[in-house]
Design an enzyme around this catalytic site. Structure first.
Site, mmCIF file in Angstrom:
data_model
loop_
_atom_site.group_PDB
_atom_site.id
_atom_site.type_symbol
_atom_site.label_atom_id
_atom_site.label_comp_id
_atom_site.label_asym_id
_atom_site.label_seq_id
_atom_site.Cartn_x
_atom_site.Cartn_y
_atom_site.Cartn_z
ATOM 1 N N TYR A 169 0.839 -1.217 0.000
ATOM 2 C CA TYR A 169 0.000 0.000 0.000
ATOM 3 C C TYR A 169 0.864 1.253 0.000
ATOM 4 O O TYR A 169 0.688 2.139 -0.838
ATOM 5 C CB TYR A 169 -0.908 -0.033 1.228
ATOM 6 C CG TYR A 169 -1.952 1.059 1.251
ATOM 7 C CD1 TYR A 169 -3.065 1.000 0.411
ATOM 8 C CD2 TYR A 169 -1.847 2.137 2.128
ATOM 9 C CE1 TYR A 169 -4.040 1.986 0.439
ATOM 10 C CE2 TYR A 169 -2.822 3.118 2.162
ATOM 11 C CZ TYR A 169 -3.915 3.040 1.322
ATOM 12 O OH TYR A 169 -4.876 4.024 1.352
ATOM 13 N N GLY B 67 2.859 1.350 -3.181
ATOM 14 C CA GLY B 67 1.901 1.494 -4.287
ATOM 15 C C GLY B 67 1.441 2.937 -4.415
ATOM 16 O O GLY B 67 1.430 3.519 -5.509
ATOM 17 N N ASN C 244 -6.223 9.349 8.474
ATOM 18 C CA ASN C 244 -7.312 8.478 8.948
ATOM 19 C C ASN C 244 -8.663 9.185 8.879
ATOM 20 O O ASN C 244 -8.829 10.274 9.423
ATOM 21 C CB ASN C 244 -7.056 8.033 10.391
ATOM 22 C CG ASN C 244 -5.849 7.121 10.488
ATOM 23 O OD1 ASN C 244 -4.721 7.562 10.263
ATOM 24 N ND2 ASN C 244 -6.068 5.863 10.816
ATOM 25 N N ASP D 239 3.565 -0.929 12.371
ATOM 26 C CA ASP D 239 2.439 -0.046 12.700
ATOM 27 C C ASP D 239 3.022 1.335 13.041
ATOM 28 O O ASP D 239 3.812 1.446 13.985
ATOM 29 C CB ASP D 239 1.719 -0.643 13.919
ATOM 30 C CG ASP D 239 0.465 0.115 14.294
ATOM 31 O OD1 ASP D 239 -0.236 0.594 13.387
ATOM 32 O OD2 ASP D 239 0.188 0.221 15.507
HETATM 33 N N1 UDP Z 1 -5.717 -0.792 16.124
HETATM 34 C C1 UDP Z 1 -5.975 -1.374 17.359
HETATM 35 N N2 UDP Z 1 -6.929 -2.344 17.434
HETATM 36 C C2 UDP Z 1 -7.666 -2.745 16.350
HETATM 37 C C3 UDP Z 1 -7.425 -2.135 15.094
HETATM 38 C C4 UDP Z 1 -6.425 -1.156 15.028
HETATM 39 O O1 UDP Z 1 -5.344 -1.029 18.374
HETATM 40 O O2 UDP Z 1 -8.513 -3.648 16.512
HETATM 41 C C5 UDP Z 1 -4.671 0.229 16.044
HETATM 42 C C6 UDP Z 1 -3.645 -0.012 14.925
HETATM 43 O O3 UDP Z 1 -2.598 -0.861 15.372
HETATM 44 C C7 UDP Z 1 -3.161 1.388 14.643
HETATM 45 C C8 UDP Z 1 -4.401 2.250 14.904
HETATM 46 O O4 UDP Z 1 -5.269 1.463 15.719
HETATM 47 O O5 UDP Z 1 -2.139 1.758 15.543
HETATM 48 C C9 UDP Z 1 -5.127 2.645 13.633
HETATM 49 O O6 UDP Z 1 -5.295 1.492 12.871
HETATM 50 P P1 UDP Z 1 -6.189 1.440 11.576
HETATM 51 O O7 UDP Z 1 -6.164 0.025 11.088
HETATM 52 O O8 UDP Z 1 -7.517 2.048 11.817
HETATM 53 O O9 UDP Z 1 -5.467 2.378 10.503
HETATM 54 P P2 UDP Z 1 -3.953 2.758 10.178
HETATM 55 O O10 UDP Z 1 -3.807 4.140 10.696
HETATM 56 O O11 UDP Z 1 -3.013 1.807 10.858
HETATM 57 O O12 UDP Z 1 -3.870 2.674 8.714
#
Ligand code: UDP
Length: 309
Positions: free
Chosen positions: A145, A148, A174, A271
């Site tokens: 991603y 990409g 976000n 992450d």
């Molecule tokens: N996250 C979490 N629990 C979940 C899903 C996501 O703690 O069930 C955390 C994830 O590790 C990240 C943040 O929430 O640090 C935002 O994740 P998301 O997948 O929404 O989007 P990202 O910003 O990582 O693309």
């Protein structure tokens, strides 16, 4: 205007289509339902100015007819999609964008690309300005991603330089709101669904990582302003109100009135630790800034999830 929206059945795409139809435009939506949903098109499908073509943009495009604007929001965007479908994501960000760029060029249309804060990777600069080149792992679990979307920016920059294509690049941070998929794996739909079921909220790591959450109507307003502006440099679009993931989980518990516990689980590799947009460029060049406060937006999103369980 006659406007093409690729990714029309997705979360942001469907909100954008509704906004454009509301402004009196004619909209042609494209989607292959890779991550979008027919349910998101229920309102547009009833509108006489909306046409839908089921199509994968990595394949040669069907004739789109004359058009003045092309918005590209076609791409699976949840980290949960990165593991199972990396090649599909790389194809849609490369061949898919290439096909749309050629169609836009043939039509003499302007093209807006939905880029992403992920191009900054796990950032070493905070908050992130558009001038920051990023800190991305090219072979990590998110690289399909991140790289990409970086390739798509490079491709469209080349199209602008070599062919004079009119390109706009939105770096989207976000974004959340109604019509997110309950099972898309992202933080907010996951926490809300868990809270409403009384299940534990799965916080990754210790929850100290941060994000900045923008309500979808604010984001769509930024996209339209950018498309209609003369700004050819990338523009960050997001809400700079930063919060830790643990605090966001507590906010969801409070707003839902849920008694769910918080459960700390393993944090995915790569992450990003922090994320917050510097939106000075959007403020000064587009006259844009988010209006919906997070608590208000979270409450609206929770209400939508309650109604759509
Ligand atoms: N996250 C979490 N629990 C979940 C899903 C996501 O703690 O069930 C955390 C994830 O590790 C990240 C943040 O929430 O640090 C935002 O994740 P998301 O997948 O929404 O989007 P990202 O910003 O990582 O693309």
């Amino acid at each position: 205007m006659r406007i093409v929206v690729a990714g029309a059945a997705g979360f942001i795409g469907s909100h954008l289509v509704e906004r454009l139809l509301g402004e009196g435009h004619t909209v042609v939506g494209l989607d292959n339902f890779a991550s979008g949903s027919r349910v998101n098109l229920a309102m547009p499908a009833r509108h006489p100015a909306f046409t839908f073509i089921e199509h994968d943009i990595t394949r040669p495009l069907p004739p789109l007819g004359p058009c003045e604007r092309v918005y590209n929001l076609a791409c699976p965007a949840s980290p949960a999609d990165f593991g199972p479908r990396p090649l599909e994501i790389l194809a849609v960000c490369s061949q898919g964008v290439w096909n749309l760029a050629e169609a836009a060029r043939a039509a003499g249309a302007r093209l807006l690309q939905a880029s992403t804060s992920e191009i900054y990777g796990d950032p070493l600069e905070h908050p992130q300005r558009e001038t920051y080149w990023g800190h991305v792992n090219p072979i990590g679990p998110r690289s399909c991603y991140d790289e990409g979307k970086r390739f798509a920016e490079a491709l469209l920059t080349a199209c602008a330089r070599q062919h004079g294509l009119a390109v706009r690049i939105a770096r989207i941070f976000n974004t959340y709101g109604p019509q997110m998929r309950a099972d898309d794996g992202r933080m907010l739909p996951t926490f809300i669904t868990q809270a409403l079921r009384g299940a534990p909220l799965t916080v990754h790591g210790d929850g100290s990582q941060t994000r900045s959450f923008c309500y979808v109507s604010d984001l769509v307003d930024g996209l339209v302003r950018l498309m209609e502006s003369d700004v050819t440099e990338p523009v960050n679009l997001g809400n700079p109100a930063e919060i830790t993931i643990l605090a966001a989980a507590r906010e969801v518990l409070e707003l839902t009135g849920s008694r769910s516990e918080i459960r700390f689980v393993a944090r995915p590799a790569d992450d990003p630790r922090i994320r917050c947009p510097d939106i000075s460029r959007a403020r000064t060049r587009l006259g844009w800034e988010p209006r919906i406060e997070r608590r208000d937006g979270f409450a609206r999103t929770i209400a939508w999830f309650r109604d759509h369980r």
